[in-house]
Design a protein around this motif. Structure first.
Motif, PDB file in Angstrom:
ATOM      1  N   MET A 104       0.828  -1.207   0.000  1.00  0.00           N
ATOM      2  CA  MET A 104       0.000   0.000   0.000  1.00  0.00           C
ATOM      3  C   MET A 104       0.862   1.257   0.000  1.00  0.00           C
ATOM      4  O   MET A 104       0.617   2.207  -0.758  1.00  0.00           O
ATOM      5  N   ASN A 105       1.888   1.278   0.830  1.00  0.00           N
ATOM      6  CA  ASN A 105       2.757   2.446   0.886  1.00  0.00           C
ATOM      7  C   ASN A 105       3.503   2.643  -0.426  1.00  0.00           C
ATOM      8  O   ASN A 105       3.743   3.780  -0.861  1.00  0.00           O
ATOM      9  N   ALA A 106       3.859   1.531  -1.098  1.00  0.00           N
ATOM     10  CA  ALA A 106       4.534   1.639  -2.394  1.00  0.00           C
ATOM     11  C   ALA A 106       3.594   2.229  -3.444  1.00  0.00           C
ATOM     12  O   ALA A 106       3.975   3.128  -4.199  1.00  0.00           O
ATOM     13  N   TYR A 107       2.358   1.727  -3.508  1.00  0.00           N
ATOM     14  CA  TYR A 107       1.378   2.290  -4.440  1.00  0.00           C
ATOM     15  C   TYR A 107       1.181   3.785  -4.179  1.00  0.00           C
ATOM     16  O   TYR A 107       1.130   4.600  -5.103  1.00  0.00           O
ATOM     17  N   ARG A 108       1.047   4.122  -2.923  1.00  0.00           N
ATOM     18  CA  ARG A 108       0.769   5.515  -2.561  1.00  0.00           C
ATOM     19  C   ARG A 108       1.924   6.435  -2.967  1.00  0.00           C
ATOM     20  O   ARG A 108       1.707   7.526  -3.496  1.00  0.00           O
ATOM     21  N   SER A 109       3.148   5.988  -2.716  1.00  0.00           N
ATOM     22  CA  SER A 109       4.311   6.820  -3.048  1.00  0.00           C
ATOM     23  C   SER A 109       4.457   7.012  -4.552  1.00  0.00           C
ATOM     24  O   SER A 109       4.690   8.131  -5.030  1.00  0.00           O
ATOM     25  N   VAL A 110       4.300   5.914  -5.317  1.00  0.00           N
ATOM     26  CA  VAL A 110       4.430   6.017  -6.772  1.00  0.00           C
ATOM     27  C   VAL A 110       3.304   6.868  -7.349  1.00  0.00           C
ATOM     28  O   VAL A 110       3.517   7.671  -8.270  1.00  0.00           O
ATOM     29  N   LEU A 111       2.105   6.716  -6.809  1.00  0.00           N
ATOM     30  CA  LEU A 111       0.987   7.499  -7.326  1.00  0.00           C
ATOM     31  C   LEU A 111       1.220   8.990  -7.146  1.00  0.00           C
ATOM     32  O   LEU A 111       0.899   9.797  -8.025  1.00  0.00           O
ATOM     33  N   ARG A 112       1.772   9.378  -6.003  1.00  0.00           N
ATOM     34  CA  ARG A 112       2.061  10.799  -5.781  1.00  0.00           C
ATOM     35  C   ARG A 112       2.996  11.339  -6.864  1.00  0.00           C
ATOM     36  O   ARG A 112       2.796  12.449  -7.386  1.00  0.00           O
ATOM     37  N   GLU A 113       4.009  10.540  -7.178  1.00  0.00           N
ATOM     38  CA  GLU A 113       4.966  10.988  -8.186  1.00  0.00           C
ATOM     39  C   GLU A 113       4.306  11.114  -9.560  1.00  0.00           C
ATOM     40  O   GLU A 113       4.515  12.097 -10.277  1.00  0.00           O
ATOM     41  N   ILE A 114       3.503  10.132  -9.932  1.00  0.00           N
ATOM     42  CA  ILE A 114       2.852  10.170 -11.243  1.00  0.00           C
ATOM     43  C   ILE A 114       1.845  11.308 -11.306  1.00  0.00           C
ATOM     44  O   ILE A 114       1.763  12.038 -12.303  1.00  0.00           O
TER      45      ILE A 114
END
Length: 412
Positions: free
Chosen positions: A239-249
């Motif tokens: 979940m934290n990985a999805y959240r971090s990548v989504l912020r960047e995109i």
């Protein structure tokens, strides 16, 4: 022969203690099991006091005739006292004649009754959990019975210590989860938000539900809610990985469906990443529009100024991490008096119930017209009994802030 019979009875009692004491992982229930086991097998009455805040004790278990316990301990039931600051650590110290190494038996009397008592401290590493009192109204305890008392007390102490360590670990895990999901990013000032995260059950650990807001240019805000499949620490890591990548995109200002497309491709490249559902809503207050894109997520709800709700029919693509793609954008107007509600499936899904029935129950809720945003979240969670849900619940609500009327400004 008598010695052999006593040893055999002691072994049998210890085996029973292993089966009867510490079956639930709850320290208070362990104390009740300890007192009940001893009152059935060794003594006439038993009581257990646990240390509370400040070192004071609380009687959490008492089994057997109350008059025997009164005879053994006339006066208040407190058997623990706090250490003085000068004596070292502030954990409570058991009042035992030998500092808890070899607890002694003694006799006491009250109202003409005589009681034979053994007091055994419940000790853990560096602290005293409490104290066991075993009472008899007839003869005293022999060596085998005293050994059984000590064994049962030690067994209970181990379970109490385990329960406290587990509880501390769960509190830490829950604090971590709340830190991850309970503080979404800062939206633009022209948008109000309210959120709620409810873990499932009293033994909840971190999981895969999350929500987020991403502040974009030109007064726009991207609302995000997602749910990684599965539970536990692994789901929280993903979940934290999805959240971090989504912020960047999202910071690249791509349209919501393109954000999902890129996030899906990056996640699919990681073979260890669990799939996740996700719903994006980009709100543009200046144009009064909301653009939706869904990766396998349940539809949002929209509550109007009259308090009535309806589901938003958003085109649904596959979950993230599959590498299939195929996400679509869907735009529709949004008014100042409307409240948009995003949620994870724990809010609505119930075992054995069709999902359409679950979603209809959400849409049938009625909000108080003009209710504050936080009250809407409370009403939704209360109306769907989210506190007893079968899965984690995450809710994110948003509403446009009304713009000042230019005519009134100039008139002033």
């Amino acid at each position: 022969m008598a010695e052999r019979d006593g040893a055999r009875a002691r072994l049998h009692a210890m085996e029973e203690a292993l089966d009867r004491v510490g079956t639930t992982g709850d320290e208070r229930e362990t104390c009740r099991e300890l007192a009940g086991f001893l009152a059935r097998t060794v003594c006439d009455a038993a009581a257990v006091d646990l240390a509370g805040e400040g070192g004071w004790s609380e009687r959490v278990a008492a089994v057997g005739p109350a008059e025997l316990l009164d005879a053994a301990l006339p006066g208040p039931p407190s058997t623990l006292a706090p250490r003085s600051p000068a004596s070292g650590p502030s954990y409570p110290q058991v009042r035992a004649p030998d500092e808890g190494r070899v607890p002694r038996a003694w006799t006491g009397s009250s109202r003409g009754r005589t009681a034979h008592v053994v007091s055994v401290p419940l000790l853990g590493p560096g602290e005293a959990y409490g104290q066991l009192l075993a009472v008899r109204g007839r003869e005293g305890f022999d060596d085998h019975e005293t050994a059984t008392l000590h064994f049962a007390a030690r067994l209970a102490s181990i379970h109490i210590g385990h329960a406290r360590r587990l509880s501390a670990t769960e509190r830490t895990a829950l604090d971590l989860q709340r830190a991850l999901v309970a503080a979404p990013g800062r939206p633009h000032p022209n948008l109000d938000i309210a959120s709620r995260y409810l873990p499932v059950g009293p033994r909840a650990l971190v999981g895969g539900d999350w929500f987020e807001t991403v502040r974009l240019h030109f007064g726009r805000t991207l609302l995000v809610i997602g749910d990684v499949m599965g539970h536990g620490l692994e789901a929280a890591v993903d979940m934290n990985a999805y959240r971090s990548v989504l912020r960047e995109i999202a910071s690249t200002e791509l349209a919501p469906h393109r954000v999902l497309r890129r996030l899906d491709a990056l996640s699919a490249a990681d073979e260890g990443r669990r799939p996740a559902t996700c719903l994006l809503v980009r709100i543009d207050p200046s144009r009064r529009t909301a653009v939706y894109a869904s990766a396998g997520h349940l539809p949002p709800a929209l509550f109007g100024g009259d308090g009535r709700g309806a589901l938003v029919d958003v085109p649904v693509g596959p979950p993230l991490g599959t590498g299939v793609g195929g996400y679509e954008a869907f735009a529709r107007p949004i008014r100042d008096d409307q409240t948009l509600l995003l949620y994870t499936d724990g809010l609505v899904e119930r075992r054995g119930e069709d999902i359409d029935t679950s979603l209809s129950r959400l849409a049938a809720l009625r909000m108080a017209p003009g209710a504050p945003l936080a009250d809407v979240v409370d009403a939704v969670c209360g109306g769907l009994d989210a506190g007893h849900a079968e899965d984690d619940v995450a809710v994110l609500a948003a509403r446009l802030r009304p713009r000042p009327d230019p005519s009134r400004t100039h008139g002033a």
